[in-house]
Scaffold this motif. Structure first.
Motif, PDB file in Angstrom:
ATOM      1  N   VAL A 240      -8.577  -2.874   7.311  1.00  0.00           N
ATOM      2  CA  VAL A 240      -7.283  -3.202   7.915  1.00  0.00           C
ATOM      3  C   VAL A 240      -6.164  -3.068   6.891  1.00  0.00           C
ATOM      4  CG1 VAL A 240      -5.895  -5.025   8.975  1.00  0.00           C
ATOM      5  CG2 VAL A 240      -8.283  -4.711   9.660  1.00  0.00           C
ATOM      6  N   LEU A 241      -6.378  -3.646   5.701  1.00  0.00           N
ATOM      7  CA  LEU A 241      -5.335  -3.608   4.674  1.00  0.00           C
ATOM      8  C   LEU A 241      -5.057  -2.187   4.206  1.00  0.00           C
ATOM      9  CD1 LEU A 241      -6.299  -6.767   2.588  1.00  0.00           C
ATOM     10  CD2 LEU A 241      -4.263  -6.480   4.006  1.00  0.00           C
ATOM     11  N   GLU A 242      -6.101  -1.396   3.998  1.00  0.00           N
ATOM     12  CA  GLU A 242      -5.902  -0.005   3.566  1.00  0.00           C
ATOM     13  C   GLU A 242      -5.093   0.775   4.590  1.00  0.00           C
ATOM     14  OE1 GLU A 242      -9.856   1.340   2.863  1.00  0.00           O
ATOM     15  OE2 GLU A 242      -9.819   0.801   0.723  1.00  0.00           O
ATOM     16  N   ARG A 243      -5.404   0.560   5.868  1.00  0.00           N
ATOM     17  CA  ARG A 243      -4.678   1.265   6.918  1.00  0.00           C
ATOM     18  C   ARG A 243      -3.211   0.825   6.958  1.00  0.00           C
ATOM     19  NH1 ARG A 243      -4.012  -0.777  11.766  1.00  0.00           N
ATOM     20  NH2 ARG A 243      -5.872  -2.108  11.581  1.00  0.00           N
ATOM     21  N   LEU A 244      -2.985  -0.477   6.850  1.00  0.00           N
ATOM     22  CA  LEU A 244      -1.608  -0.984   6.885  1.00  0.00           C
ATOM     23  C   LEU A 244      -0.819  -0.551   5.648  1.00  0.00           C
ATOM     24  CD1 LEU A 244      -2.108  -4.622   8.238  1.00  0.00           C
ATOM     25  CD2 LEU A 244      -1.216  -2.633   9.474  1.00  0.00           C
ATOM     26  N   MET A 245      -1.462  -0.546   4.478  1.00  0.00           N
ATOM     27  CA  MET A 245      -0.761  -0.125   3.265  1.00  0.00           C
ATOM     28  C   MET A 245      -0.333   1.331   3.369  1.00  0.00           C
ATOM     29  SD  MET A 245      -3.151  -2.105   0.448  1.00  0.00           S
ATOM     30  CE  MET A 245      -2.272  -1.698  -1.052  1.00  0.00           C
ATOM     31  N   ALA A 246      -1.224   2.186   3.884  1.00  0.00           N
ATOM     32  CA  ALA A 246      -0.876   3.599   4.034  1.00  0.00           C
ATOM     33  C   ALA A 246       0.297   3.777   4.993  1.00  0.00           C
ATOM     34  CB  ALA A 246      -2.087   4.375   4.533  1.00  0.00           C
ATOM     35  N   ALA A 247       0.339   2.958   6.030  1.00  0.00           N
ATOM     36  CA  ALA A 247       1.398   3.094   7.035  1.00  0.00           C
ATOM     37  C   ALA A 247       2.709   2.460   6.596  1.00  0.00           C
ATOM     38  CB  ALA A 247       0.932   2.467   8.355  1.00  0.00           C
ATOM     39  N   ARG A 248       2.623   1.342   5.860  1.00  0.00           N
ATOM     40  CA  ARG A 248       3.826   0.555   5.596  1.00  0.00           C
ATOM     41  C   ARG A 248       4.445   0.771   4.219  1.00  0.00           C
ATOM     42  NH1 ARG A 248       1.915  -5.275   8.239  1.00  0.00           N
ATOM     43  NH2 ARG A 248       1.913  -4.566  10.439  1.00  0.00           N
TER      44      ARG A 248
ATOM     45  N   ALA B 122      12.499   7.107  -6.547  1.00  0.00           N
ATOM     46  CA  ALA B 122      12.571   8.530  -6.236  1.00  0.00           C
ATOM     47  C   ALA B 122      11.924   8.850  -4.904  1.00  0.00           C
ATOM     48  CB  ALA B 122      11.922   9.343  -7.359  1.00  0.00           C
ATOM     49  N   GLY B 123      10.721   8.336  -4.664  1.00  0.00           N
ATOM     50  CA  GLY B 123      10.021   8.632  -3.430  1.00  0.00           C
ATOM     51  C   GLY B 123      10.790   8.181  -2.205  1.00  0.00           C
ATOM     52  N   ALA B 124      11.326   6.966  -2.251  1.00  0.00           N
ATOM     53  CA  ALA B 124      12.073   6.449  -1.103  1.00  0.00           C
ATOM     54  C   ALA B 124      13.328   7.266  -0.852  1.00  0.00           C
ATOM     55  CB  ALA B 124      12.440   4.983  -1.336  1.00  0.00           C
TER      56      ALA B 124
ATOM     57  N   ASP C 251       3.930   5.651  -3.173  1.00  0.00           N
ATOM     58  CA  ASP C 251       4.407   4.565  -2.317  1.00  0.00           C
ATOM     59  C   ASP C 251       5.155   5.099  -1.106  1.00  0.00           C
ATOM     60  OD1 ASP C 251       3.351   2.579  -3.909  1.00  0.00           O
ATOM     61  OD2 ASP C 251       5.207   2.237  -5.033  1.00  0.00           O
ATOM     62  N   ALA C 252       5.880   6.205  -1.283  1.00  0.00           N
ATOM     63  CA  ALA C 252       6.686   6.760  -0.196  1.00  0.00           C
ATOM     64  C   ALA C 252       5.910   7.739   0.665  1.00  0.00           C
ATOM     65  CB  ALA C 252       7.929   7.433  -0.770  1.00  0.00           C
ATOM     66  N   GLY C 253       4.618   7.909   0.394  1.00  0.00           N
ATOM     67  CA  GLY C 253       3.790   8.754   1.240  1.00  0.00           C
ATOM     68  C   GLY C 253       3.779  10.216   0.869  1.00  0.00           C
TER      69      GLY C 253
ATOM     70  N   PRO D 118       5.387   3.409   2.566  1.00  0.00           N
ATOM     71  CA  PRO D 118       6.574   4.269   2.525  1.00  0.00           C
ATOM     72  C   PRO D 118       7.855   3.569   2.969  1.00  0.00           C
ATOM     73  CG  PRO D 118       4.705   5.479   3.406  1.00  0.00           C
ATOM     74  CD  PRO D 118       4.265   4.055   3.298  1.00  0.00           C
ATOM     75  N   ALA D 119       7.739   2.640   3.916  1.00  0.00           N
ATOM     76  CA  ALA D 119       8.923   1.887   4.341  1.00  0.00           C
ATOM     77  C   ALA D 119       9.287   0.830   3.305  1.00  0.00           C
ATOM     78  CB  ALA D 119       8.665   1.232   5.702  1.00  0.00           C
TER      79      ALA D 119
END
Length: 567
Positions: free
Chosen positions: A154-162, A221-223, A256-258, A164-165
């Motif tokens: 769950v955490l890995e999935r949420l970290m990947a999705a969130r 930079a990423g954001a 971090d920004a994907g 970047p924001a």
């Protein structure tokens, strides 16, 4: 809409408000994953500053009269996010600033992020490693997302999705397993010490872009890139010295920004890397990274890396998106802005290249603290040039140059900001250097002499670009004085300032001899020359400069003879 009820105030009355950390002027919004400590740290920050604390989920439950989990099950996530955004916007519209802890998914909603920005609040990402979050969420059966599931998945999935924001937050604070009071103190220092970066717009009719200037910009930079680029793949071009210092922070920001880093291409430091050989090598590696027109090229380094990477970006597939992350003073104040890219040849400097505007320039003034003193001084030559072009900036240079060369952050930041302001205005007016007189050509004050000296040194590092420009500035102003264009005191004033900041000011200061004939041949081949005639930028006074093609060879020979050059 969420059901309306009276909202609980959830105020923490501080037992003792700390006087050691100044209170922020506006609201503070804490964002991050479940288990990051938003509520715990938020309450402590509120108590420290004597501010109200609000928990967005608690406010939503009070307004709805039912738990968050039940709102989700009854109305769905879209309904919940709309209500959440409205509640957060209302809390931040309060006349009294608050410390607000948000739910883990709040900042992932783009409209909520915009609402936080519009409110003027400072957003803070409490960033934790997965292992830390795992320990903190263990046994949280009251969280529906962790019931009958693998918390790690769950955490890995949420970290990947969130992530970047979250990366778009104003402040990122890494949180470990230290005591919450230690984290609170670090958070308070980071928040009150935060200064939003300056943003300048290069308002071209096409391909307009932003210059972002400030401390810590590299870690954003990423954001910043995510808001401006369509793709999420990037090739990084850097040199071996810069990569050792700054590439890890850039990698983390991009992750971090994907963004996926398709390749990291390192070139040797120094002007010699602006060559056909390195151009071919970098282009081949970009193509090997499965290049398409959404692949961005990111230049991390000084002017050499920026010029080389930009020319490669302009050439591959007839143009890839390009981002500048300049790490030297010279690159931040000059070469990263304006879209001039290119390489050197045996015939001269920058004779092969293209105009290719970046999508974004990220000038992190904090990285200037890692520069060798000689590199910092070399960058100042371009600042002094901009001062002579602009006028009032020259007076500031004379007053503050020594402080800047001692590493004064405020002086360096001002030098970068005002130089970029001047150059962006010139570039906007004359993007492709097509004006017959004035325009971008004026930015070459001192460069006709300087480029000839660099070429004669073979781009070996014996003479840095800024050092050559410093000598060229003195010669250009001396030539102006001999033509009766400026005061006779002006050449001495310019050279005195450049010498005060540690730059060479005469050809005789260099550890080798130069031939007048060879220097004049270089100047005739300079890209600013017209029909083989030498072309100079001359000065009447600071702020009053112009281009001139009517300088005789005899006058140039006389000037170079007095500089100690050989016939």
């Amino acid at each position: 809409m969420l059901p309306s009820r009276t909202v609980s105030r959830n105020l923490v009355q501080p037992e003792t408000a700390s006087t050691h950390t100044p209170r922020p002027k506006g609201s503070v919004v804490l964002v991050g994953m479940p288990g990051a400590g938003k509520s715990s740290i938020g309450r402590r920050l509120a108590a420290r500053w004597g501010m109200p604390f609000r928990d967005a989920d608690s406010e939503i439950e009070a307004a709805a009269g039912i738990p968050v989990a039940e709102i989700f099950s009854r109305y769905g996530e879209a309904h919940f996010r709309e209500g959440e955004r409205r509640v957060i916007a209302r809390l931040l519209a309060s006349a009294e600033p608050v410390v607000l802890a948000t739910g883990g998914g709040a900042f992932a909603d783009p409209r909520t992020r915009q609402a936080v920005r519009d409110s003027g609040a400072t957003s803070v990402w409490l960033k934790c490693r997965l292992s830390t979050l795992m320990r903190r969420v263990a046994g949280r059966e009251h969280r529906p997302m962790f019931v009958n599931t693998d918390p790690r998945e769950v955490l890995e999935r949420l970290m990947a999705a969130r992530h970047p924001a979250y990366a778009e937050a104003d402040v990122t604070l890494f949180c470990s397993d230290e005591h919450p009071e230690v984290t609170t103190r670090r958070a308070a220092d980071a928040i009150t010490g935060h200064r939003p970066p300056e943003r300048l717009r290069v308002a071209l009719s096409r391909n307009a872009y932003d210059i972002v200037i400030g401390e810590g910009v590299l870690r954003r930079a990423g954001a910043e890139m995510a808001q401006r680029l369509e793709g999420r793949r990037v090739v990084i071009v850097s040199d071996q010295s810069v990569a050792a210092l700054h590439l890890p922070a850039l990698r983390e920001s991009l992750a971090d920004a994907g963004f996926a880093v398709a390749a990291e291409i390192l070139v040797p430091p120094g002007e010699a890397s602006k060559s056909f050989a390195q151009f071919e090598r970098v282009v081949d590696q970009i193509l090997s990274a499965r290049a398409d027109r959404r692949l961005a090229v990111l230049a991390l380094g000084g002017g050499v890396v920026g010029d080389l990477a930009g020319y490669c970006a302009a050439s591959v597939l007839r143009g890839l998106p390009f981002v500048q992350c300049p790490t030297t003073l010279l690159a931040q104040v000059d070469s990263s802005v304006g879209g001039k890219t290119g390489i050197n040849t045996a015939q001269g400097k920058n004779l092969v290249g293209a105009f290719h505007q970046p999508r974004l320039v990220l000038a992190d003034t904090a990285v200037l603290r890692t520069l060798p003193a000689r590199e910092l001084r070399a960058g100042w030559a371009e600042v002094a040039k901009h001062g002579l072009l602009q006028g009032p900036l020259w007076d500031w240079c004379e007053a503050e140059g020594p402080n800047a060369m001692r590493g004064d952050p405020a002086a360096l930041a001002h030098a970068v900001l005002e130089s970029c302001r001047l150059k962006s205005a010139v570039v906007t007016e004359d993007e492709f250097e097509t004006k017959a007189e004035g325009g971008r050509a004026l930015l070459n004050l001192g460069h006709t002499f300087g480029h000839a000296l660099e070429a004669e040194c073979g781009y070996s590092g014996q003479l840095l670009h800024g050092e050559a420009v410093a000598i060229g500035l003195g010669l250009a102003v001396e030539l102006s004085a001999r033509l009766g264009l400026c005061s006779q005191e002006m050449p001495g004033r310019v050279r005195e300032h450049l010498r005060e900041v540690g730059l060479p000011v005469r050809i005789a200061d260099l550890p080798r001899a130069f031939s007048i004939g060879r220097l004049i041949a270089r100047m005739r081949a300079d890209k600013k020359a017209r029909d083989g005639a030498m072309r100079f930028v001359l000065l009447r006074a600071p702020g009053d400069v112009f281009t001139e093609s009517g300088v005789t060879e005899d006058m140039v020979r006389a000037l170079l003879t007095e500089e100690g050059c050989l016939p």
